[in-house]
Design a protein around this motif. Structure first.
Motif, mmCIF file in Angstrom:
data_model
loop_
_atom_site.group_PDB
_atom_site.id
_atom_site.type_symbol
_atom_site.label_atom_id
_atom_site.label_comp_id
_atom_site.label_asym_id
_atom_site.label_seq_id
_atom_site.Cartn_x
_atom_site.Cartn_y
_atom_site.Cartn_z
ATOM 1 N N UNK A 175 -3.031 35.730 -1.258
ATOM 2 C CA UNK A 175 -2.773 34.302 -0.899
ATOM 3 C C UNK A 175 -1.372 33.976 -1.233
ATOM 4 N N UNK A 176 -0.649 32.909 -0.485
ATOM 5 C CA UNK A 176 0.694 32.676 -0.957
ATOM 6 C C UNK A 176 1.131 32.218 -2.276
ATOM 7 N N UNK A 177 0.225 31.533 -2.843
ATOM 8 C CA UNK A 177 0.605 31.141 -4.262
ATOM 9 C C UNK A 177 0.623 32.480 -5.376
ATOM 10 N N UNK A 178 -0.223 33.384 -4.855
ATOM 11 C CA UNK A 178 -0.328 34.666 -5.702
ATOM 12 C C UNK A 178 1.141 35.451 -5.379
ATOM 13 N N UNK A 179 1.568 35.352 -4.036
ATOM 14 C CA UNK A 179 2.745 36.192 -3.763
ATOM 15 C C UNK A 179 3.895 35.604 -4.383
ATOM 16 N N UNK A 180 3.939 34.129 -4.538
ATOM 17 C CA UNK A 180 5.108 33.701 -5.220
ATOM 18 C C UNK A 180 5.135 33.909 -6.932
ATOM 19 N N UNK A 181 3.812 33.796 -7.321
ATOM 20 C CA UNK A 181 3.722 34.121 -8.671
ATOM 21 C C UNK A 181 4.149 35.842 -8.931
ATOM 22 N N UNK A 182 3.820 36.684 -8.261
ATOM 23 C CA UNK A 182 4.055 37.814 -8.439
ATOM 24 C C UNK A 182 5.668 38.239 -8.225
ATOM 25 N N UNK A 183 6.163 37.496 -7.180
ATOM 26 C CA UNK A 183 7.736 37.574 -6.814
ATOM 27 C C UNK A 183 8.586 37.021 -7.990
ATOM 28 N N UNK A 184 7.879 35.884 -8.587
ATOM 29 C CA UNK A 184 8.772 35.284 -9.904
ATOM 30 C C UNK A 184 8.647 36.391 -11.086
ATOM 31 N N UNK A 185 7.394 37.159 -11.270
ATOM 32 C CA UNK A 185 7.376 38.059 -12.362
ATOM 33 C C UNK A 185 8.537 39.173 -11.964
ATOM 34 N N UNK A 186 8.649 40.075 -10.748
ATOM 35 C CA UNK A 186 9.168 40.777 -10.349
ATOM 36 C C UNK A 186 10.918 40.501 -10.643
ATOM 37 N N UNK A 187 11.375 39.481 -10.081
ATOM 38 C CA UNK A 187 12.579 38.811 -10.243
ATOM 39 C C UNK A 187 12.874 38.512 -11.684
ATOM 40 N N UNK A 188 12.032 37.894 -12.352
ATOM 41 C CA UNK A 188 12.492 37.857 -13.830
ATOM 42 C C UNK A 188 12.606 38.915 -14.601
ATOM 43 N N UNK A 189 12.151 40.312 -14.251
ATOM 44 C CA UNK A 189 12.219 41.480 -14.964
ATOM 45 C C UNK A 189 13.215 42.208 -14.330
ATOM 46 N N UNK A 308 -2.635 43.929 -15.162
ATOM 47 C CA UNK A 308 -4.068 44.194 -15.266
ATOM 48 C C UNK A 308 -4.637 43.240 -13.602
ATOM 49 N N UNK A 309 -3.870 42.345 -13.346
ATOM 50 C CA UNK A 309 -4.419 41.325 -12.331
ATOM 51 C C UNK A 309 -4.726 41.971 -11.122
ATOM 52 N N UNK A 310 -5.960 41.987 -10.589
ATOM 53 C CA UNK A 310 -6.151 42.656 -9.048
ATOM 54 C C UNK A 310 -5.362 41.954 -8.021
ATOM 55 N N UNK A 311 -5.173 40.485 -8.030
ATOM 56 C CA UNK A 311 -4.567 39.737 -7.008
ATOM 57 C C UNK A 311 -3.011 40.244 -7.289
ATOM 58 N N UNK A 312 -2.346 40.443 -8.560
ATOM 59 C CA UNK A 312 -1.036 40.992 -8.583
ATOM 60 C C UNK A 312 -1.030 42.257 -7.974
ATOM 61 N N UNK A 313 -2.056 43.120 -8.080
ATOM 62 C CA UNK A 313 -1.969 44.622 -7.670
ATOM 63 C C UNK A 313 -1.920 44.537 -6.009
ATOM 64 N N UNK A 314 -2.836 43.514 -5.667
ATOM 65 C CA UNK A 314 -2.821 43.281 -4.138
ATOM 66 C C UNK A 314 -1.255 42.937 -3.504
ATOM 67 N N UNK A 315 -0.714 42.111 -4.185
ATOM 68 C CA UNK A 315 0.641 41.605 -3.833
ATOM 69 C C UNK A 315 1.733 42.943 -3.766
ATOM 70 N N UNK A 316 1.463 43.689 -4.826
ATOM 71 C CA UNK A 316 2.343 45.063 -4.763
ATOM 72 C C UNK A 316 1.923 46.100 -3.778
ATOM 73 N N UNK A 317 0.591 46.041 -3.521
ATOM 74 C CA UNK A 317 0.167 46.819 -2.435
ATOM 75 C C UNK A 317 0.794 46.608 -1.109
ATOM 76 N N UNK A 318 0.595 45.276 -1.033
ATOM 77 C CA UNK A 318 1.160 44.699 0.152
ATOM 78 C C UNK A 318 2.746 44.966 0.297
#
Length: 440
Positions: A175-189, A308-318
């Motif tokens: 989902x787009x919301x999860x993509x944005x959340x995951x992108x924010x995590x990656x950019x922050x770090x 540990x979030x399956x949704x975050x892993x899905x974004x990374x897999x994508x």
């Protein structure tokens, strides 16, 4: 003919970064040492045994060839007469460790798959060791587990392997919301931290290779008592060891969050033994300062929750499978630039008992690599009730050879705190801060 993902930016980085190393200690060689009880096998028998199992392991029959968009996996038939060898070593564990260090420094041929299996014997009267080494550009830690299971395991299905991820949601796109959340995590770090860049103490390409062991029950007991994962316990002990060491030897890392690169496994069952890395390196900041261990563990659980979030892993897999190659290269370049590159901490589990004929594998020690520019790298492998941890440490870090013992002591203290009954709020924190028994 097998079909799998083209070489990724991470694969190319792991191949190319060692070319900048000033010493073969910083090569991208990883693997495992299998400690076996039983009669030493004949080399021709071992070669024949391995050859009979190679057909189901495409990672053993491919070479990474080319650069950039021209990079590809090229098929190459392995020759067990070349890949499987034997070496007699001196008596005692120190001689075995010296042989492992020497073999990990040997370069890889350009025209053959990058793996070798070495039968090491002579260091004890009733057993031998099997050293499996490979290049990290072609195989990651999960692949090594799959290879060892295929060679010496009970013949489990791909779905039952410890290396296969089972928690990616079945939805075709995140989902787009999860993509944005995951992108924010990656950019922050990806921000620079400069903890390991010191003009007065520049890093080198020379490495110490050290192992430490602890009962796996310690990890489970501390995790059960605190409601965390065993990986959180492992990282908590590692963060405590680093900050304790840094308080005296590397002050710039003593009071700041410790940035750690953690590989997130993204392997599916149909990718069990394919060439290339099926992971996404994600950086977290372990808690800063000399905190009480219980407090450090709670903070570590918070910073690793996203991983540990399956949704975050899905974004990374994508991201791994769908992002343009140039964008993935940009992400790898950013995360490995000076001022950003930091230590890595991996965690592997071998669920099934291994054996070679009647000879039983009683312990497995992982072999880690530490690329140029990184201060250290750590991997823990849990097998048969024992956790074995390999530290690869830059020799430029003063006194850092104490890190393995500090890690084990922190883990023992975490376990002791978890075993103590708590009769009032805050008792667990106070118990975790108390001194534990001496390291043996």
């Amino acid at each position: 003919m097998h079909a799998f993902l083209a070489p990724s930016a991470a694969d190319l980085y792991l191949r190319d970064v060692e070319r900048r190393a000033e010493d073969p200690d910083a090569a991208s060689t990883i693997g495992a040492v299998l400690h076996v009880t039983g009669a030493v096998p004949e080399l021709p028998d071992l070669q024949e045994y391995v050859a009979a199992r190679l057909s189901r392991l495409p990672c053993m029959a491919h070479i990474l060839h080319g650069d950039g968009r021209q990079a590809q996996w090229v098929h190459a038939v392995p020759d067990t007469a070349h890949h499987v060898s034997a070496r007699r070593v001196g008596n005692g564990p120190e001689a075995l460790e010296a042989a492992v260090r020497d073999l990990a420094r040997e370069p890889w041929p350009k025209d053959a798959p990058a793996w070798r299996l070495v039968l090491l014997h002579g260091h004890l009267p009733d057993g031998f060791a099997l050293l499996y080494l490979t290049h990290h550009a072609v195989q990651d830690g999960g692949t090594i587990v799959a290879v060892l299971e295929a060679f010496f395991g009970p013949g489990v299905s791909a779905e039952r392997s410890a290396t296969v991820l089972r928690t990616i949601p079945a939805a075709p796109r995140p989902r787009l919301r999860q993509v944005l959340r995951s992108a924010a995590v990656l950019l922050r770090h990806v921000r620079k931290h400069h903890l390991w860049t010191s003009p007065s103490q520049p890093l080198s390409s020379r490495r110490r290779t050290l192992w430490v062991h602890a009962p796996a029950a310690w990890l489970r007991a501390a995790a059960r008592a605190s409601g965390t994962s065993t990986n959180d316990v492992y990282l908590t002990a590692l963060g405590h060891a680093i900050t304790e060491w840094a308080s005296a030897a590397w002050p710039r890392a003593a009071e700041a969050p410790i940035p750690v690169m953690i590989p997130v496994n993204l392997r599916t069952a149909d990718e069990l033994a394919v060439p290339g890395n099926r992971l996404f390196l994600t950086r977290v900041g372990l808690p800063a300062g000399l905190l009480p261990l219980a407090q450090r563990l709670a903070h570590t659980r918070t910073v690793t929750a996203t991983l540990k979030s399956p949704e975050h892993r899905a974004v990374l897999r994508a991201a791994l499978t769908r992002l343009p190659a140039w964008l993935l290269r940009r992400l790898v370049t950013l995360s490995t630039a000076p001022g950003r590159l930091t230590l890595a901490a991996s965690y592997l589990v071998m669920r099934h008992r291994l054996h070679y004929g009647d000879a039983v594998v009683n312990r497995i020690d992982p072999v880690m690599c530490c690329p140029p520019g990184a201060p250290l790298a750590v991997v823990m492998l849990v097998y048969a009730g024992e956790a074995s941890v390999c530290f690869r440490i830059d020799e430029a870090l003063p006194g850092a050879e104490s890190l393995p013992a500090r890690w084990r002591q922190a883990l023992e203290d975490l376990t002791a705190a978890g075993d103590r009954p708590t009769t009032r709020p805050g008792a667990a924190t106070a118990a975790a801060a108390a001194p534990g028994p001496s390291t043996k």
